[in-house]
Write an enzyme that holds these catalytic residues in place. Structure first.
Site, PDB file in Angstrom:
ATOM      1  CD  GLU B  80      -0.805   1.096   3.406  1.00 24.44           C
ATOM      2  OE1 GLU B  80      -2.291   1.094   3.626  1.00 24.44           O
ATOM      3  OE2 GLU B  80      -0.042   1.914   3.806  1.00 24.44           O
ATOM      4  CB  CYS B 112      -2.784  -5.334   5.650  1.00 25.43           C
ATOM      5  SG  CYS B 112      -2.279  -3.861   6.564  1.00 25.43           S
ATOM      6  CG  HIS B 234      -2.889  -8.846   9.045  1.00 22.69           C
ATOM      7  ND1 HIS B 234      -1.656  -8.202   8.626  1.00 22.69           N
ATOM      8  CD2 HIS B 234      -3.496  -7.697   9.166  1.00 22.69           C
ATOM      9  CE1 HIS B 234      -1.785  -7.092   8.675  1.00 22.69           C
ATOM     10  NE2 HIS B 234      -2.993  -6.464   9.164  1.00 22.69           N
TER      11      HIS B 234
END
Lengths: 130, 347
Positions: B80, B112, B234
Site C-alpha cells: 500500500e 495489508c 495478520h
C-alpha cells in the site's frame, strides 16, 4: 538530478553491480568501460560483483550538495569487493564514529537519489556493516 | 507438487520504542504496550522504501531457491506504499534481480493483504503451467498519522516467495479466500495518511474475515487446529492475532514463532508473509502451517502449507528472519523518525 536516460544506462551497474572484464587483459572495471585503459581492447564481458567487501577508505560529508542535505552528516567510502575492484558508495546504518578502514560491509539495495518531489527515483547500492 | 521453492525477508534496522512515541503525545506507554502487545516497531531510513525492501527480500528468496532468475515468469509486488503513484515497483525489482525482459510484472494493492494476493496469483500461474517460476512479494513502509493509534504500529518490512513446481520446500495444500465490502481503513487519493474506523476495525472487520477464512479453509480441508504445527495470522498489533487464534482453538505455542508484531510492528503487506518466513526458518519436514492474511476493505486469504524435506537445505542459504530483526538494531528518537518518515514539511 538524474534523467530517465541516465537512469536506464546505469541499471546494470547500479541495480545489478555489473562490471566489465576486458577479454584481452582480464582487468575488471566497475562501472564497465568502452575501451580498456590497460591494453586498449574494446571487448568486455559482463560479470556481477560480490555484494560483500571491505572499506578501503572513507570520509564524512558534513556540508552536502542540496539534494543530499537532509542526510548530512553522512559517510562516503571506497569499498573493495575483490582484489583490485573498488567502488565508491555511501556507508549507512552505522555510527559515523565507528566506521573503520578494513571494516567488513555488505552492499544493500537502496534509494540513492530522488529528483525532487516529481522526478524519478534512482536506486543503487549502499554499504552497511556486516 | 506446487509451492514455495525459495523465500526471503528484509526488515530495516531502525526501531522506535513505544515509550518514545508516547513521550511526544503524552500517552501512557505501558497501557499501549500491554494493549497492543508491542515493544517497538521498525522504521525505514530515508533511503529505504517498498522497492528497496522488495529487492533485498527477493535476493534472499533467490539464494534459497537456487534458480536462474531468467526462469521467473512473473513478479508481483503487493504494497500500500508503492513509491510511485504511476510506475510499477515490480519492474525495478525485475531488473535488479536479473529477471528482465521476458517477465510479467504488476503491482497489487489491497491494504495489508496485497502480499498474500501476489502469493495466490503466482501459485495459480505456476499451477496452470504458464510459467516455471513466479515471484510474489509483500512489502510496505506504512504510515500512521502523528498522534494516531496507528503510529505506534505502522512499520516497514517485506517478504518474498518464489513459487514453482520442482524442489518445493513447502507445498500448498489448500487456499481459501473470504471477502466483503467493509470500509474499516482507507486512504483516498492524494492523502498522505490513512483513515480508519476505530473500534469498527475489530469485530466486523479483522475478526470477521480472519475467522471466516480460517474456519472456511479448515472446513474445506477437513482439518482442525490440532493438525497444524504452526499458525500465522495478520498482525495489525500483537493482540488481535493471538485473540483470533485462541478463538479458533490454536495454542500460543502454535502462534508464537510467526508472531513478529511485538518486535517490529505491523508491516502491512509484509505482515503474515514475514511471519511465514520466520516459521519456515525453523520448520521441519512434515510440519503443517496455516496462514491467514487480512486486508482492510476487507478480506482474508487462507493458505495451508506442508513443509517438505527440501526445507533443510534451504533454511541456511539466506539470513533467518528473527536473526535479521535482532542484528544491528538502531534505536531512533521521535525527531529522527519524523524526519525519515516525511512527517516534517520544510516547504
Amino acid at each position: 538530478m538524474i534523467t530517465p536516460a541516465e537512469y536506464v544506462r546505469e541499471i546494470p551497474a547500479h541495480h545489478r553491480l555489473e562490471a566489465g572484464r576486458c577479454k584481452k587483459c582480464r582487468k575488471i572495471y566497475y562501472p564497465a568501460r568502452q575501451v580498456c585503459p590497460e591494453c586498449q581492447a574494446r571487448e568486455f564481458e559482463p560479470l556481477s560483483l560480490p555484494r560483500e567487501g571491505k572499506i578501503v577508505t572513507f570520509t564524512v560529508i558534513r556540508v552536502a550538495p542540496s539534494q543530499f542535505s537532509d542526510q548530512a552528516p553522512y559517510a562516503m567510502g571506497i569499498v573493495e569487493v575483490q582484489p583490485g575492484v573498488r567502488l565508491l558508495t555511501q556507508v549507512v546504518d552505522c555510527d559515523l564514529d565507528k566506521i573503520e578502514i578494513g571494516m567488513p560491509v555488505s552492499l544493500e539495495f537502496r534509494k540513492i537519489q530522488e529528483d525532487g518531489e516529481k522526478g524519478v527515483l534512482a536506486y543503487g547500492v549502499k554499504a552497511v556493516p556486516r | 507438487m506446487i509451492g514455495i521453492v525459495g523465500y526471503g525477508a528484509h526488515v530495516p534496522r531502525r526501531r522506535i520504542k513505544v515509550e518514545e512515541i508516547s513521550k511526544v503525545w503524552g500517552t501512557d506507554a505501558d497501557s499501549y504496550k500491554s494493549g497492543l502487545v508491542l515493544e517497538e516497531k521498525s522504521v525505514p531510513s530515508s533511503d529505504e522504501d517498498t522497492i528497496s525492501i522488495s529487492v533485498e527480500a527477493a535476493r534472499n528468496a533467490l539464494k534459497r531457491a537456487g534458480i536462474d532468475p531468467q526462469k521467473i515468469g512473473a513478479i508481483y509486488v503487493g504494497s500500500e506504499s508503492h513509491p510511485y503513484a504511476v510506475k510499477p515497483s515490480g519492474t525495478v525489482v525485475a531488473d535488479a534481480i536479473g529477471a528482465t525482459p521476458e517477465v510479467h510484472c504488476a503491482d497489487f494493492e489491497f491494504a495489508c493483504k496485497a502480499g498474500s494476493e501476489a502469493m495466490f496469483v503466482t501459485m495459480a500461474l505456476v499451477k496452470s503451467g504458464w510459467m516455471e517460476y513466479a515471484l510474489a512479494i509483500g512489502a510496505d513502509t506504512s504510515q500512521g498519522k502523528p498522534g494516531d493509534a496507528l503510529e505506534y504500529t505502522a512499520s516497514a518490512g517485506g517478504a518474498a516467495f518464489i513459487m514453482g513446481g520442482k524442489n518445493v520446500l513447502a507445498e500448498i495444500e489448500h487456499t481459501y479466500s473470504f471477502m466483503t465490502d467493509t470500509p474499516d481503513f482507507w486512504r483516498r487519493e492524494y492523502q498522505f495518511y490513512p483513515e480508519h474506523a476505530g473500534r469498527f476495525t475489530g469485530e466486523p472487520a479483522y475478526f470477521k474475515h480472519v475467522l471466516g477464512a480460517a474456519n472456511g479453509i479448515m472446513e474445506r480441508a477437513g482439518m482442525k487446529p490440532q493438525d497444524f504445527t504452526f499458525a500465522v495470522f495478520h498482525q495489525p498489533n500483537g493482540k488481535f492475532p493471538l485473540r483470533a487464534g485462541k478463538m479458533l482453538g490454536f495454542s500460543r505455542s502454535q502462534m508464537e514463532t510467526g508472531l513478529l508484531c511485538p518486535i517490529i510492528g505491523n508491516t502491512y503487506s509484509g505482515s503474515s508473509p514475514l511471519g511465514l518466513t520466520a516459521i519456515l526458518d525453523i520448520a521441519k519436514p512434515g510440519d503443517r502451517i496455516l496462514m491467514v492474511s487480512y486486508g482492510s476493505g476487507s478480506g482474508s486469504d487462507g493458505f495451508i502449507w506442508k513443509v517438505t524435506e527440501r526445507i533443510r537445505e534451504a533454511q541456511d542459504r539466506a539470513p533467518k528472519t528473527r536473526e535479521m530483526i535482532a542484528k544491528g538494531k538502531i534505536q531512533v528518537d521521535y525527531g529522527t523518525y519524523a524526519k525519515y518518515r516525511g512527517k516534517i514539511k520544510t516547504g
